[in-house]
Design a protein around this motif. Structure first.
Motif, PDB file in Angstrom:
ATOM      1  N   GLN A 145       0.766  -1.218  -0.210  1.00 32.07           N
ATOM      2  CA  GLN A 145       0.056  -0.098   0.039  1.00 32.07           C
ATOM      3  C   GLN A 145       0.776   1.092   0.111  1.00 32.07           C
ATOM      4  N   ASP A 146       1.731   1.403   0.918  1.00 29.24           N
ATOM      5  CA  ASP A 146       2.873   2.276   1.003  1.00 29.24           C
ATOM      6  C   ASP A 146       4.041   2.106   1.676  1.00 29.24           C
ATOM      7  N   MET A 147       5.028   2.992   1.563  1.00 29.99           N
ATOM      8  CA  MET A 147       6.221   2.753   2.420  1.00 29.99           C
ATOM      9  C   MET A 147       6.847   3.950   3.017  1.00 29.99           C
ATOM     10  N   HIS A 148       6.899   3.936   4.248  1.00 28.56           N
ATOM     11  CA  HIS A 148       7.794   5.270   5.066  1.00 28.56           C
ATOM     12  C   HIS A 148       9.142   4.939   5.626  1.00 28.56           C
ATOM     13  N   PHE A 149      10.140   5.666   4.840  1.00 31.66           N
ATOM     14  CA  PHE A 149      11.424   5.147   5.644  1.00 31.66           C
ATOM     15  C   PHE A 149      12.233   6.622   5.822  1.00 31.66           C
ATOM     16  N   MET A 150      13.054   6.216   6.830  1.00 31.81           N
ATOM     17  CA  MET A 150      14.076   7.168   7.132  1.00 31.81           C
ATOM     18  C   MET A 150      15.426   6.589   6.568  1.00 31.81           C
ATOM     19  N   LEU A 151      16.015   7.635   5.868  1.00 31.48           N
ATOM     20  CA  LEU A 151      17.214   7.318   4.792  1.00 31.48           C
ATOM     21  C   LEU A 151      18.165   8.697   5.006  1.00 31.48           C
ATOM     22  N   GLN A 152      19.214   8.405   4.571  1.00 27.64           N
ATOM     23  CA  GLN A 152      19.993   9.582   4.326  1.00 27.64           C
ATOM     24  C   GLN A 152      19.527  10.473   3.473  1.00 27.64           C
ATOM     25  N   LYS A 153      19.455  11.649   3.841  1.00 25.55           N
ATOM     26  CA  LYS A 153      19.171  12.906   2.983  1.00 25.55           C
ATOM     27  C   LYS A 153      19.086  12.958   1.482  1.00 25.55           C
ATOM     28  N   GLU A 154      20.626  12.502   1.466  1.00 21.19           N
ATOM     29  CA  GLU A 154      21.006  12.520   0.078  1.00 21.19           C
ATOM     30  C   GLU A 154      20.321  11.366  -0.862  1.00 21.19           C
ATOM     31  N   VAL A 155      20.089  10.300  -0.145  1.00 18.67           N
ATOM     32  CA  VAL A 155      19.374   9.265  -0.836  1.00 18.67           C
ATOM     33  C   VAL A 155      17.981   9.665  -1.118  1.00 18.67           C
ATOM     34  N   VAL A 156      17.278  10.274  -0.174  1.00 21.48           N
ATOM     35  CA  VAL A 156      15.877  10.694  -0.355  1.00 21.48           C
ATOM     36  C   VAL A 156      15.760  11.954  -1.554  1.00 21.48           C
ATOM     37  N   LYS A 157      16.796  12.665  -1.734  1.00 17.93           N
ATOM     38  CA  LYS A 157      16.779  13.741  -2.701  1.00 17.93           C
ATOM     39  C   LYS A 157      16.987  13.199  -4.087  1.00 17.93           C
ATOM     40  N   ARG A 158      17.723  11.893  -4.104  1.00 10.03           N
ATOM     41  CA  ARG A 158      18.000  11.201  -5.270  1.00 10.03           C
ATOM     42  C   ARG A 158      16.701  10.477  -5.874  1.00 10.03           C
ATOM     43  N   MET A 159      15.882   9.863  -4.815  1.00 12.57           N
ATOM     44  CA  MET A 159      14.690   9.425  -5.081  1.00 12.57           C
ATOM     45  C   MET A 159      13.561  10.084  -5.600  1.00 12.57           C
ATOM     46  N   ALA A 160      13.740  11.419  -5.242  1.00 11.48           N
ATOM     47  CA  ALA A 160      12.793  12.350  -5.766  1.00 11.48           C
ATOM     48  C   ALA A 160      12.961  13.294  -6.825  1.00 11.48           C
ATOM     49  N   ALA A 161      14.351  13.066  -7.260  1.00 15.47           N
ATOM     50  CA  ALA A 161      14.865  14.023  -8.265  1.00 15.47           C
ATOM     51  C   ALA A 161      14.358  13.926  -9.632  1.00 15.47           C
ATOM     52  N   GLN A 162      14.126  14.894 -10.143  1.00 16.48           N
ATOM     53  CA  GLN A 162      13.463  14.849 -11.679  1.00 16.48           C
ATOM     54  C   GLN A 162      14.540  15.108 -12.851  1.00 16.48           C
ATOM     55  N   ALA A 163      14.195  14.751 -14.144  1.00 15.21           N
ATOM     56  CA  ALA A 163      15.271  14.911 -15.363  1.00 15.21           C
ATOM     57  C   ALA A 163      15.640  16.376 -15.022  1.00 15.21           C
ATOM     58  N   GLY A 164      17.159  16.553 -15.217  1.00 12.77           N
ATOM     59  CA  GLY A 164      17.599  17.890 -15.238  1.00 12.77           C
ATOM     60  C   GLY A 164      17.964  18.132 -13.909  1.00 12.77           C
ATOM     61  N   ASP A 165      17.745  17.575 -12.821  1.00 10.71           N
ATOM     62  CA  ASP A 165      18.446  17.594 -11.472  1.00 10.71           C
ATOM     63  C   ASP A 165      19.772  16.982 -11.595  1.00 10.71           C
ATOM     64  N   SER A 166      20.549  17.540 -10.570  1.00 17.83           N
ATOM     65  CA  SER A 166      22.093  16.948 -10.595  1.00 17.83           C
ATOM     66  C   SER A 166      21.814  15.539  -9.497  1.00 17.83           C
ATOM     67  N   ALA A 167      20.835  15.420  -8.947  1.00 15.78           N
ATOM     68  CA  ALA A 167      20.737  14.133  -7.997  1.00 15.78           C
ATOM     69  C   ALA A 167      19.983  13.103  -8.844  1.00 15.78           C
ATOM     70  N   TYR A 168      19.662  13.435 -10.155  1.00 21.38           N
ATOM     71  CA  TYR A 168      18.744  12.396 -10.821  1.00 21.38           C
ATOM     72  C   TYR A 168      19.691  11.299 -11.355  1.00 21.38           C
ATOM     73  N   GLY A 169      19.125  10.132 -11.388  1.00 17.68           N
ATOM     74  CA  GLY A 169      19.765   8.894 -11.842  1.00 17.68           C
ATOM     75  C   GLY A 169      19.102   7.599 -11.811  1.00 17.68           C
ATOM     76  N   ARG A 170      19.877   6.507 -11.581  1.00 14.76           N
ATOM     77  CA  ARG A 170      19.211   5.298 -11.805  1.00 14.76           C
ATOM     78  C   ARG A 170      18.214   4.863 -10.523  1.00 14.76           C
ATOM     79  N   LEU A 171      18.621   5.492  -9.311  1.00 14.45           N
ATOM     80  CA  LEU A 171      17.723   5.237  -8.217  1.00 14.45           C
ATOM     81  C   LEU A 171      16.349   5.990  -8.303  1.00 14.45           C
ATOM     82  N   GLY A 172      16.213   7.328  -8.728  1.00 13.12           N
ATOM     83  CA  GLY A 172      15.270   8.002  -8.838  1.00 13.12           C
ATOM     84  C   GLY A 172      14.244   7.496  -9.999  1.00 13.12           C
ATOM     85  N   ILE A 173      14.786   7.205 -11.099  1.00 13.87           N
ATOM     86  CA  ILE A 173      14.154   6.526 -12.255  1.00 13.87           C
ATOM     87  C   ILE A 173      13.448   5.301 -11.882  1.00 13.87           C
TER      88      ILE A 173
END
Length: 289
Positions: A145-173
């Motif tokens: 149904q859903d997942m709530h996680f405490m993660l390193q802030k950098e990892v969360v930024k990568r997960m939420a990043a959109q195309a064009g963001d420096s944090a955008y990559g394999r994980l976010g996609i």
């Protein structure tokens, strides 16, 4: 003569374990101690009585206690053997509390499904295994149904990043292929014992009921994205030439002069569907993640 504390033996053992147990670096343990943050996390999760909740890495039970009070079906997965008996004592009064001493990276989450009820997964995830664990959990997205996680802030930024963001990559996609991602709030190092050297954040992942973009072969999509981001500073033409022929490259519906971080999820799915089944396997580098 020593006075009897009045506590039963199990409670005494429980108290001693709580005070004596030290966070283990090899398990990536950082125990939450900020009660305000703990309450805020549980408010974000908003557990209901009939939910089927799974907590990964309960540690000393800071979040676990509020979850156990709120819902009737709580499963926890703890790797540290020293914490297992302590947790069993602490939560023995809850009849539907079930503890698994197991590695979450190898755990079959499908075994917890009852009456087709979806899982609600939560956890303060060890930073050293967070990315592979997220990928493991994505394989169960249709059961969650859903997942709530405490993660390193950098990892969360990568997960939420959109195309064009420096944090955008394999994980976010790949996370966004399966889930809607919401960066909820930050958590400072002082909220933990021991305090980590980085900031943390809470993220909410909600699996799509209908995928916005459908890959004909998810393995092909994964291979494509892995290869592209292994050389993310190069143009897409140079990143993918190890995987595709010149003719295939020219047939792609994107500007080949763009870098991999400029290509949207929709475009990556479209490219993968044009390519069909890619049999070439590439092991992702750290940068690709």
């Amino acid at each position: 003569m020593k006075k009897n504390s009045g506590l039963p033996l199990s409670a005494k053992a429980h108290s001693n374990t709580e005070s004596q147990h030290k966070a283990r670096k090899r398990f990536g343990q950082n125990f939450l101690i900020d009660h305000g943050i703990i309450r805020e996390i549980v408010r974000a999760i908003h557990p209901r009585k009939d939910d089927l909740v799974v907590e990964i890495g309960p540690g000393k039970g800071a979040i676990t206690q509020l979850l156990a009070d709120a819902c009737d079906n709580l499963h926890v997965i703890e790797l540290d053997r020293d914490l297992v008996p302590w947790l069993k004592v602490k939560f023995e009064k809850y009849p539907n509390f079930q503890l698994f001493q197991a590695d979450a990276l190898q755990f079959d989450f499908a075994q917890l499904i009852r009456d087709e009820k979806p899982l609600r997964i939560v956890g303060n995830l060890p930073y050293n295994i967070s990315t592979p664990l997220i990928f493991h959990l994505l394989s169960y997205a249709d059961k969650v149904q859903d997942m709530h996680f405490m993660l390193q802030k950098e990892v969360v930024k990568r997960m939420a990043a959109q195309a064009g963001d420096s944090a955008y990559g394999r994980l976010g996609i790949m996370v966004q292929y399966y889930c809607a991602v919401e960066d909820l709030f930050d958590v400072p190092p002082t909220s933990f014992d021991p305090a980590p050297k980085v900031d943390s954040a809470i993220v909410r992942l909600v699996p799509h009921t209908t995928l916005p973009y459908v890959a004909n072969n998810v393995k092909t999509l994964e291979t494509l994205v892995n290869v592209a981001f292994q050389q993310r500073r190069k143009t897409l033409r140079n990143s993918l030439k190890q995987l595709l022929t010149a003719e295939q490259l020219e047939g792609l519906p994107v500007d080949l002069q763009l870098r991999p971080e400029d290509i949207s999820l929709a475009e990556y799915v479209a490219i993968s569907n044009l390519l069909g089944d890619l049999s070439v396997q590439h092991r992702p580098t750290e940068e690709a993640e």
